[in-house]
Write a protein that holds these residues in place. Structure first.
Motif, mmCIF file in Angstrom:
data_model
loop_
_atom_site.group_PDB
_atom_site.id
_atom_site.type_symbol
_atom_site.label_atom_id
_atom_site.label_comp_id
_atom_site.label_asym_id
_atom_site.label_seq_id
_atom_site.Cartn_x
_atom_site.Cartn_y
_atom_site.Cartn_z
ATOM 1 N N ASN A 1 36.643 -62.588 25.037
ATOM 2 C CA ASN A 1 36.990 -61.168 24.933
ATOM 3 C C ASN A 1 36.937 -60.435 26.272
ATOM 4 O OD1 ASN A 1 37.238 -61.001 21.922
ATOM 5 N ND2 ASN A 1 35.116 -61.701 22.082
ATOM 6 N N PRO A 2 37.762 -60.823 27.235
ATOM 7 C CA PRO A 2 37.722 -60.182 28.550
ATOM 8 C C PRO A 2 38.120 -58.718 28.499
ATOM 9 C CG PRO A 2 39.635 -61.623 28.371
ATOM 10 C CD PRO A 2 38.782 -61.873 27.170
ATOM 11 N N GLU A 3 38.842 -58.303 27.429
ATOM 12 C CA GLU A 3 39.265 -56.903 27.342
ATOM 13 C C GLU A 3 38.118 -55.970 26.973
ATOM 14 O OE1 GLU A 3 40.462 -58.739 23.298
ATOM 15 O OE2 GLU A 3 40.045 -59.338 25.353
ATOM 16 N N SER A 4 36.996 -56.509 26.488
ATOM 17 C CA SER A 4 35.843 -55.667 26.190
ATOM 18 C C SER A 4 34.994 -55.534 27.437
ATOM 19 C CB SER A 4 35.017 -56.268 25.050
ATOM 20 O OG SER A 4 34.365 -57.435 25.486
ATOM 21 N N ASN A 5 34.384 -54.369 27.624
ATOM 22 C CA ASN A 5 33.556 -54.186 28.817
ATOM 23 C C ASN A 5 32.064 -54.163 28.509
ATOM 24 O OD1 ASN A 5 33.736 -51.658 27.527
ATOM 25 N ND2 ASN A 5 33.216 -50.587 29.410
ATOM 26 N N ILE A 6 31.718 -54.163 27.202
ATOM 27 C CA ILE A 6 30.321 -54.138 26.778
ATOM 28 C C ILE A 6 30.106 -55.191 25.689
ATOM 29 C CG2 ILE A 6 28.481 -52.775 25.703
ATOM 30 C CD1 ILE A 6 29.172 -51.713 28.419
ATOM 31 N N VAL A 7 28.950 -55.858 25.735
ATOM 32 C CA VAL A 7 28.602 -56.784 24.663
ATOM 33 C C VAL A 7 27.234 -56.400 24.125
ATOM 34 C CG1 VAL A 7 27.674 -58.485 26.312
ATOM 35 C CG2 VAL A 7 28.290 -59.200 23.995
ATOM 36 N N LEU A 8 27.134 -56.365 22.801
ATOM 37 C CA LEU A 8 25.872 -56.113 22.118
ATOM 38 C C LEU A 8 25.410 -57.441 21.528
ATOM 39 C CD1 LEU A 8 26.901 -52.943 20.025
ATOM 40 C CD2 LEU A 8 26.187 -53.042 22.413
ATOM 41 N N THR A 9 24.237 -57.904 21.928
ATOM 42 C CA THR A 9 23.682 -59.141 21.383
ATOM 43 C C THR A 9 22.583 -58.786 20.398
ATOM 44 O OG1 THR A 9 24.135 -60.294 23.454
ATOM 45 C CG2 THR A 9 22.612 -61.353 21.917
ATOM 46 N N CYS A 10 22.776 -59.177 19.149
ATOM 47 C CA CYS A 10 21.815 -58.876 18.084
ATOM 48 C C CYS A 10 20.988 -60.132 17.816
ATOM 49 C CB CYS A 10 22.554 -58.449 16.816
ATOM 50 S SG CYS A 10 23.709 -57.084 17.087
ATOM 51 N N ILE A 11 19.666 -60.016 17.959
ATOM 52 C CA ILE A 11 18.769 -61.163 17.789
ATOM 53 C C ILE A 11 17.687 -60.807 16.781
ATOM 54 C CG2 ILE A 11 17.248 -62.813 18.926
ATOM 55 C CD1 ILE A 11 18.607 -62.096 21.572
ATOM 56 N N ALA A 12 17.613 -61.574 15.699
ATOM 57 C CA ALA A 12 16.632 -61.314 14.652
ATOM 58 C C ALA A 12 15.258 -61.822 15.056
ATOM 59 C CB ALA A 12 17.063 -61.974 13.348
ATOM 60 N N HIS A 13 14.229 -61.107 14.626
ATOM 61 C CA HIS A 13 12.862 -61.564 14.859
ATOM 62 C C HIS A 13 12.508 -62.707 13.912
ATOM 63 C CE1 HIS A 13 11.821 -57.239 16.423
ATOM 64 N NE2 HIS A 13 12.749 -57.845 17.135
ATOM 65 N N GLY A 14 13.163 -62.738 12.747
ATOM 66 C CA GLY A 14 12.867 -63.754 11.743
ATOM 67 C C GLY A 14 13.770 -64.963 11.846
ATOM 68 N N LEU B 1 26.179 -66.801 17.658
ATOM 69 C CA LEU B 1 25.430 -67.616 18.603
ATOM 70 C C LEU B 1 24.512 -68.597 17.884
ATOM 71 C CD1 LEU B 1 24.477 -64.763 21.109
ATOM 72 C CD2 LEU B 1 26.394 -66.354 21.280
ATOM 73 N N SER B 2 23.928 -68.135 16.787
ATOM 74 C CA SER B 2 23.044 -68.971 15.971
ATOM 75 C C SER B 2 22.855 -68.275 14.634
ATOM 76 C CB SER B 2 21.687 -69.174 16.657
ATOM 77 O OG SER B 2 20.869 -68.034 16.488
ATOM 78 N N VAL B 3 22.025 -68.854 13.774
ATOM 79 C CA VAL B 3 21.728 -68.199 12.493
ATOM 80 C C VAL B 3 20.879 -66.952 12.711
ATOM 81 C CG1 VAL B 3 21.889 -70.301 11.137
ATOM 82 C CG2 VAL B 3 19.679 -69.655 12.126
ATOM 83 N N ARG B 4 20.385 -66.774 13.940
ATOM 84 C CA ARG B 4 19.524 -65.638 14.243
ATOM 85 C C ARG B 4 20.141 -64.654 15.218
ATOM 86 N NH1 ARG B 4 15.757 -67.120 17.353
ATOM 87 N NH2 ARG B 4 14.655 -65.141 17.075
ATOM 88 N N ALA B 5 21.320 -64.953 15.740
ATOM 89 C CA ALA B 5 21.871 -64.104 16.791
ATOM 90 C C ALA B 5 23.398 -64.107 16.772
ATOM 91 C CB ALA B 5 21.367 -64.568 18.155
ATOM 92 N N PHE B 6 23.977 -62.954 17.125
ATOM 93 C CA PHE B 6 25.426 -62.893 17.289
ATOM 94 C C PHE B 6 25.786 -61.769 18.255
ATOM 95 C CE2 PHE B 6 24.749 -59.724 14.062
ATOM 96 C CZ PHE B 6 25.819 -58.829 14.122
ATOM 97 N N ASP B 7 26.979 -61.867 18.832
ATOM 98 C CA ASP B 7 27.498 -60.878 19.778
ATOM 99 C C ASP B 7 28.496 -59.960 19.103
ATOM 100 O OD1 ASP B 7 26.080 -61.702 22.007
ATOM 101 O OD2 ASP B 7 27.718 -62.921 22.833
ATOM 102 N N GLY C 1 24.418 -65.269 26.294
ATOM 103 C CA GLY C 1 25.656 -65.558 25.586
ATOM 104 C C GLY C 1 25.862 -67.000 25.189
ATOM 105 N N TYR C 2 24.815 -67.816 25.243
ATOM 106 C CA TYR C 2 24.950 -69.215 24.865
ATOM 107 C C TYR C 2 24.715 -69.416 23.370
ATOM 108 C CZ TYR C 2 24.900 -70.337 29.845
ATOM 109 O OH TYR C 2 25.209 -70.418 31.174
ATOM 110 N N THR C 3 25.474 -70.317 22.790
ATOM 111 C CA THR C 3 25.314 -70.662 21.381
ATOM 112 C C THR C 3 24.304 -71.796 21.246
ATOM 113 O OG1 THR C 3 27.032 -72.363 21.374
ATOM 114 C CG2 THR C 3 27.734 -70.079 20.980
ATOM 115 N N ASP C 4 23.828 -72.018 20.019
ATOM 116 C CA ASP C 4 22.909 -73.127 19.773
ATOM 117 C C ASP C 4 23.537 -74.470 20.153
ATOM 118 O OD1 ASP C 4 20.650 -71.800 19.001
ATOM 119 O OD2 ASP C 4 21.001 -71.996 16.850
#
Length: 313
Positions: A3-16, A47-53, A296-299
């Motif tokens: 997604n080079p057209e986006s200028n911001i990335v939000l990475t959501c990471i669960a504590h659980g 990215l994983s079962v606990r994280a996504f962008d 930004g790395y996946t599992d």
């Protein structure tokens, strides 16, 4: 790049153990539409079962965006979606309560029966409530007369490496990163951790001893405070021919904030509340390996890299 057209990335990471992508995405999208009309969601990446962008395009600064997303059990890391996100060449870590679970000065203080007094000063310093240099002098004064040279090996045996540190550092080394520990603690222990994790550099404070091996209550040389950490990070960038944008600082205390602000990116690891408020981002999970999701790395990518290394060795 994704997604080079986006200028911001939000990475959501669960504590659980898992993250509810749909619910979190809906909440974030609602916040964006309600408060930032020009924001457009471009795409998502698991990215994983606990994280996504979540990739977005907006003119709103990262500093303003990161205050909008507050979830009880999920960290939302906001950063620029640029070439430097994954292209890190220098990682600098605090030691106490970051690379290791303990505060070493409190372990030393337990032998002098002043642990409670030292802990109280430490907490104030980490909350940025008092000057770090002054806090260190106050704490070291409480240790005056302690026979320290015989305690170093005993205390080293008590040190516990934080969950995920070894996996994170192994991955970063494979990617060609230089690794450093800059500690407001003491050089004997910082060097020990450096050697344990095969880091490239360590810097920390040196306690003065008298001829009998007793602490004098003084610190020798320059105190490694927040400004020293920031200056050393810049020096390491020059020494290793690394752009500032290619560096990252990870720490938990107020004395780590100057280096976080100096580095290309800064991560507050299970930090004090006041530190989390002003740090570039906060990560409150139980494993420092989760830093790789911020990059930004996946599992699958993480597993592939670490498996290749193990096979090669």
């Amino acid at each position: 790049m994704t997604n080079p057209e986006s200028n911001i990335v939000l990475t959501c990471i669960a504590h659980g153990a898992t993250i509810d992508n749909a619910t979190i995405f809906k909440s974030i999208n609602g916040i964006l539409q309600n408060q930032i009309n020009e924001s457009t969601v471009i795409d998502t990446k698991t990215l994983s079962v606990r994280a996504f962008d979540i990739y977005i395009h907006t003119m709103i600064p990262v500093s303003a965006l990161k205050t909008l997303f507050v979830f009880e059990d999920v960290d939302v890391i906001v950063q620029h979606n640029d070439v430097y996100r994954q292209n890190k060449k220098l990682f600098v870590f605090d030691m106490d309560s970051t690379l290791i679970y303990q505060e070493v000065i409190e372990l030393i203080a337990s032998y002098a029966n002043v642990e409670d007094q030292v802990r109280e000063i430490t907490n104030r310093a980490m909350n940025n409530e008092i000057d770090f240099k002054e806090s260190l002098r106050e704490r070291v004064k409480l240790l005056t007369g302690l026979r320290i040279d015989t305690l170093y090996d005993k205390i080293k045996l008590q040190l516990r490496i934080t969950n995920g540190v070894k996996e994170l550092c192994q991955f970063l080394k494979v990617k060609g990163c230089k690794l450093a520990v800059l500690s407001g603690g003491f050089i004997q222990f910082a060097t020990f951790i450096k050697d344990q994790l095969e880091f490239d550099f360590a810097k920390a404070n040196l306690l003065e001893m008298d001829s009998n091996g007793n602490l004098t209550g003084n610190v020798l040389g320059e105190i490694v405070d927040g400004q020293c950490k920031a200056d050393t990070l810049k020096q390491l960038c020059k020494e290793y021919n690394v752009k500032i944008e290619e560096s990252c600082m990870v720490g938990d205390g107020g004395n780590d904030l100057p280096a976080m602000g100096t580095a290309g990116f800064g991560i507050a690891w299970n930090a004090k509340p006041k530190v989390q408020e002003v740090a570039p981002c906060k990560l409150n999970t139980d494993s420092l390996r989760d830093v790789l999701y911020i990059l930004g790395y996946t599992d699958d990518e993480i597993k592939s890299t670490t498996t290749t290394t193990t096979t090669t060795i």
